[in-house]
Scaffold this motif. Structure first.
Motif, PDB file in Angstrom:
ATOM      1  N   ASP A 358       0.822  -1.221   0.000  1.00 59.29           N
ATOM      2  CA  ASP A 358       0.000   0.000   0.000  1.00 59.29           C
ATOM      3  C   ASP A 358       0.851   1.265   0.000  1.00 59.29           C
ATOM      4  O   ASP A 358       0.325   2.362   0.233  1.00 59.29           O
ATOM      5  N   GLU A 359       2.141   1.111  -0.237  1.00 61.86           N
ATOM      6  CA  GLU A 359       3.050   2.260  -0.153  1.00 61.86           C
ATOM      7  C   GLU A 359       3.335   2.896  -1.511  1.00 61.86           C
ATOM      8  O   GLU A 359       4.103   3.856  -1.594  1.00 61.86           O
ATOM      9  N   HIS A 360       2.755   2.354  -2.598  1.00 61.15           N
ATOM     10  CA  HIS A 360       2.940   2.904  -3.947  1.00 61.15           C
ATOM     11  C   HIS A 360       4.419   2.989  -4.322  1.00 61.15           C
ATOM     12  O   HIS A 360       4.904   3.986  -4.852  1.00 61.15           O
ATOM     13  N   PRO A 364       2.416  -3.217  -9.656  1.00 61.93           N
ATOM     14  CA  PRO A 364       1.245  -3.898  -9.087  1.00 61.93           C
ATOM     15  C   PRO A 364       1.377  -5.429  -9.139  1.00 61.93           C
ATOM     16  O   PRO A 364       1.437  -6.019 -10.219  1.00 61.93           O
ATOM     17  N   SER A 477       5.107   7.430 -13.261  1.00 64.24           N
ATOM     18  CA  SER A 477       5.562   6.849 -11.996  1.00 64.24           C
ATOM     19  C   SER A 477       6.969   6.296 -12.131  1.00 64.24           C
ATOM     20  O   SER A 477       7.450   6.015 -13.235  1.00 64.24           O
ATOM     21  N   TYR A 479       8.911   3.109 -10.353  1.00 63.02           N
ATOM     22  CA  TYR A 479       8.704   1.943  -9.498  1.00 63.02           C
ATOM     23  C   TYR A 479      10.054   1.354  -9.094  1.00 63.02           C
ATOM     24  O   TYR A 479      11.009   1.360  -9.875  1.00 63.02           O
TER      25      TYR A 479
END
Length: 586
Positions: A358-360, A364, A477, A479
């Motif tokens: 849940d920390e982005h 995914p 983003s 990642y």
């Protein structure tokens, strides 16, 4: 006697007398060329007026008669994902018969029983062929890093009157013959983007240009005694040169942009090089029921037939991965590689993903098995990994890394670098290091341990494998992916990991540290990071030595890691001496 004459003579040997029109159809040449050839063969005494072969023809046929075959079956078959993790592609069953056994039996039908099979990946699976078909097995343990040019060179054959056969071909009818009168390379009249050759109007095989259509290269070839010395010399010369490590053996057939052998058009051959090609050829094949495909099906609630466009991704240092589509959406599945179960605690990795989900921070994840490490993630479109030579990218990565570190996330396990170092060494099973001064280097690394143990730590969840390839830029983003080694540790170790995987020199290391600390890094912290570079260099050097024993090589990377261990030990020592300090040498 030219290729047309020899082709016509071969067809007469196979089928006997027929009309010239029928002969034209089976040869693929115009009626006029066939007529000229018949006249030539009669004039030169190869056939009589009734098209009966003379002694002169029989002598010619005997001279060119096939003597042996080499089947190339060493490769990983990466394009065969996901089946390649379970069975070598040569042993796949198509229509209830394994590919390699069908090829062997077809060779036997034409009298070729001297067969060499070059193996590598899952080599033990081929042992039964020795007793069943009396083949010779030759091992190519470079299968993971070199292409099939190397496999052919390992056969040490003179290639005289020899069939060269890839293991992943299924032929409707027997493509081999007791009568071969010239060297040839098999193609299929099927347009493709995965080939570099075409049949021209002169009945030659030529390299295609970027804007030209290609014919399908099947890969089966026959090398006669006339061409064998030249082609064998090329193969062995090329196999000795590093620049050809990734070359296919067919590269040895070219003289400039044309093959030195004739074409053999055979439209009844099918390559079985991907899961989807197997499905197209044999839709009821039980091998299609791969447990990996069922994981995908169960996770995404889809039928097996809906899983399409399956492609292997670049082989990683630890895992194999492939992409696929379901309902026009792309995904990636990770499959752990050789020896991974000894290197990585998958339960620990699973726990890390539960903490960061849940920390982005990461891509995914939609499926992960904590027991075997299988993982499915969404595919990030239009993404690229960090370019370690482009410091604008690196700056963003260091900001991302620092932001993650500042969260001070917690898991219940630690990445103990020296425990891991010793563990990797233990996997050598008593085999000494390939480095002559390993014992001295290791002693120095433990001197660095005594130093870093006294230094302040930024303790928290650390990525550990924080290398450029694991920073993924998308449109909006950034990642940080692949958390296999993550655990509690001094987070400054992540900076060292980025540096050594990037193969940075000293100036680049200084730039990296300054980017992470915004130019305000304390001197002793900087020296501690130097020490981590040395320690982690030996850690990954030991890791590479273990993987090397499994047949997986990493070229320059492994040598560089060992150099980091030695060079940065010296740098730490010099930096401390300048400050009137010294390393513990007990």
């Amino acid at each position: 006697m030219n290729i047309v004459d020899k082709s016509v003579l071969k067809k007469i040997y196979q089928f006997g007398k027929m009309s010239q029109r029928q002969l034209s159809n089976v040869c693929g040449f115009s009626l006029g060329k066939v007529n000229q050839s018949i006249q030539f063969l009669q004039k030169e005494g190869y056939i009589d007026d009734n098209w009966t072969l003379t002694n002169k023809s029989q002598d010619l046929i005997e001279a060119y008669k096939p003597k042996k075959a080499i089947i190339l079956a060493a490769g990983l078959g990466m394009r065969m994902v996901p089946i390649n993790t379970e069975v070598p592609k040569a042993l796949l069953k198509v229509k209830n018969e394994t590919l390699i056994e069908r090829l062997i039996l077809q060779l036997h039908e034409v009298g070729v029983t001297d067969i060499t099979v070059v193996v590598g990946f899952m080599k033990e699976e081929f042992e039964f062929l020795i007793d069943e078909y009396h083949v010779h097995l030759v091992c190519n343990m470079d299968y993971a890093r070199k292409n099939n040019l190397c496999s052919l060179a390992k056969s040490h054959s003179d290639l005289v009157n020899t069939y060269i056969v890839p293991c992943d071909i299924w032929c409707e009818s027997n493509p081999f013959h007791a009568c071969e009168l010239y060297s040839w390379y098999m193609i299929k009249e099927e347009r493709t983007d995965n080939s570099s050759v075409r049949l021209n109007k002169k009945y030659e095989l030529v390299k295609t240009k970027s804007d030209e259509d290609s014919d399908t290269m099947i890969g089966i070839s026959y090398i006669s005694f006339e061409d064998a010395p030249q082609i064998a010399r090329r193969i062995y010369a090329m196999a000795d040169k590093r620049e050809y490590e990734h070359s296919f053996w067919e590269d040895a057939l070219y003289e400039k942009d044309k093959m030195v052998v004739a074409p053999y058009v055979f439209n009844g051959a099918y390559e079985v090089n991907t899961y989807e090609q197997l499905r197209d050829l044999d839709e009821d094949n039980e091998t299609l029921n791969s447990h990996l495909m069922h994981i995908i099906s169960d996770t995404l609630h889809c039928d097996l037939s809906e899983i399409v466009n399956i492609y292997p991704l670049k082989k990683g240092m630890t895992n194999r991965s492939f992409s696929f589509e379901v309902n026009s959406k792309r995904y990636i599945m990770r499959v752990p590689g050789e020896g991974t179960d000894k290197l990585i605690n998958r339960r620990h990795e699973y726990d890390v993903y539960q903490v960061i989900k849940d920390e982005h921070i990461c891509d995914p994840v939609i499926y992960m098995n904590p027991d075997n490490g299988y993982k499915i993630t969404e595919y990030i479109e239009d993404a690229h990994a960090c370019d370690a030579s482009y410091f604008a990218d690196v700056s963003d990565c260091m900001k991302k890394l620092k932001s993650f570190h500042d969260k001070k996330l917690v898991v219940h396990h630690t990445f103990e670098v020296f425990d891991e170092l010793e563990k990797y060494e233990s996997y050598w099973q008593g085999t000494p290091s390939i480095y002559r001064d390993y014992k001295e280097t290791k002693k120095h690394i433990y001197e660095l341990k005594a130093f870093v143990d006294t230094q302040p730590k930024e303790w928290g969840l650390s990525h550990i494998d924080s290398v450029p390839d694991n920073f993924l830029f998308s449109k909006d983003s950034l990642y940080l992916i692949d958390w296999e080694y993550a655990g509690m540790q001094d987070q400054h170790m992540d900076i060292a990991m980025f540096a050594i995987y990037s193969l940075y020199d000293r100036n680049d290391v200084e730039t990296l540290i300054d980017l992470y600390f915004d130019g305000e890094c304390d001197d002793m912290v900087r020296i501690k990071i130097y020490a981590y570079i040395a320690i982690c260099g030996l850690l990954w050097s030991n890791w590479c030595e273990y993987k090397r024993n499994l047949g997986v090589e990493f070229g320059e990377y492994s040598l560089k890691q060992y150099r980091y261990a030695k060079e940065y030990y010296r740098i730490v020592k010099e930096e401390l001496e300048e400050r009137g300090m010294c390393l513990c040498t007990k």
